[in-house]
Design a protein around this motif. Structure first.
Motif: not given
Length: 361
Positions: A82-99
């Motif tokens: 659960t903790g890892k997934s919550q962290g990954l949620q922010q990583w993906f949000k940032a990656n969308i902007e970079i893409a």
């Protein structure tokens, strides 16, 4: 968003036969997609949904009863994931902007996808790993484990390819992960879920026809798993003309059903015995039903005003299937988001977090 909508797989495990088992994790980061969470993770073992996380519930949870046994090998498994997934949620949000910057885009609907996992042949012990990314329904970059290099099918991914290809330490990490840690966890999954993963049920097969002028439907129901095929054949040759094959649909008890229609308009009476409907389940087992007028179940009226013997509720069955299809299409069609659960707890590191932020960098 072709890739986003098309992630639907046939699955199943034939018992008593060599099988290639797999664990796959699918992550989906979404921007401005109506009625879909901002971030979703799903894990599948042998194509069976076992774990799930989304940004609405913010909890990583088991989707199979036997998946709870993961705590036997890793007591804090669900909390840590659960903790890892919550962290990954922010990583993906940032990656969308970079893409979006890479593709010179601003607003609108956008999807970043990530899939990784491994396969294991329980007879030869051969293993294989895979890791790939997608953006807006198209392939972005993927790892070729044999050459230990990345493949960039679009120009925007070339900088990422060069960066990742030059990181030999990380390439070695992924090779080791796919051939050891991932497979070790896959074997645990198969052990814990053996009764479900090895389940195999053959269906009952019926011949249905609404009216004498309607196509003849071969209907198979009650089979499991859904890695199966249903087809008409004449003599020993499978038919492709005058045949309409339906989708595999779930039953309320967890089994599946499917149907295939045959146009009888050009069929001569003396040829009826040459036709048969064949159900084939993964692993080689089959059920065959020869075309015989006496076996057709229908609801058309006879000359005496009564109903022809057989299926009185054909219309009801068709109605139920229609409602089910509508329901499934309205539901969130998931790109089976992935989980990081196959990470070895002893490594102390989630492989997906190691470089997911660099997907578009």
């Amino acid at each position: 968003m072709q890739l986003f909508l098309a992630l639907c797989f046939l699955l199943g495990i034939p018992s008593g036969a060599p099988e290639i088992h797999s664990v796959k994790y699918f992550y989906t980061g979404a921007s401005q997609v109506p009625n879909f969470p901002e971030f979703v993770i799903v894990g599948l073992v042998d194509e069976l949904l076992t774990e799930h996380y989304d940004s609405n519930t913010r909890r990583f949870v088991p989707k199979q009863t036997w998946a709870n046994r993961m705590t036997e090998a890793y007591p804090t498994y669900w909390e840590d994931e659960t903790g890892k997934s919550q962290g990954l949620q922010q990583w993906f949000k940032a990656n969308i902007e970079i893409a979006k910057q890479r593709f010179n885009q601003t607003g609108g609907v956008h999807i970043v996808q990530y899939m990784y996992g491994c396969e294991w042949d329980d007879e030869t012990n051969e293993v294989n790993g895979f890791r790939q990314f997608g953006y807006d329904g198209e392939d972005f970059i993927s790892l070729d484990l044999k050459t230990e290099t990345y493949i960039a099918p679009v120009q925007q991914a070339v900088p990422t390819k060069h960066k990742w290809d030059s990181n030999k330490a990380e390439l070695a990490y992924w090779k080791n992960y796919f051939t050891t840690d991932c497979v070790d966890w896959l074997k645990k999954y198969v052990e814990f879920g053996r009764s479900s993963l090895m389940r195999k049920d053959l269906p009952s097969v019926s011949l249905l026809q609404k009216t004498p002028s309607s196509p003849l439907t071969c209907h198979a129901t009650g089979f499991y798993p859904d890695r199966a095929d249903l087809f008409w054949k004449k003599d020993e040759e499978e038919l492709h003309e005058d045949v309409v094959k339906g989708e595999i649909l779930p039953n309320h008890d967890g089994s599946f059903q499917m149907s295939v229609d045959l146009d009888l308009s050009g069929l001569k009476d003396e040829d009826w015995g040459r036709y048969s409907c064949v159900f084939h389940l993964a692993g080689g087992q089959e059920v065959s039903k020869r075309l015989d007028k006496r076996d057709i179940r229908t609801n058309w009226k006879t000359n005496d005003g009564g109903l022809h013997t057989g299926l009185v509720g054909l219309a009801t069955l068709a109605g139920c299937i229609y409602v089910l299809v509508i329901y499934l299409k309205k539901g969130p069609q998931g790109f089976r988001a992935t989980n990081t659960s196959e990470t070895s707890p002893s490594s102390g590191e989630d492989p997906s977090m190691q470089s997911i932020s660099e997907t578009s960098s």
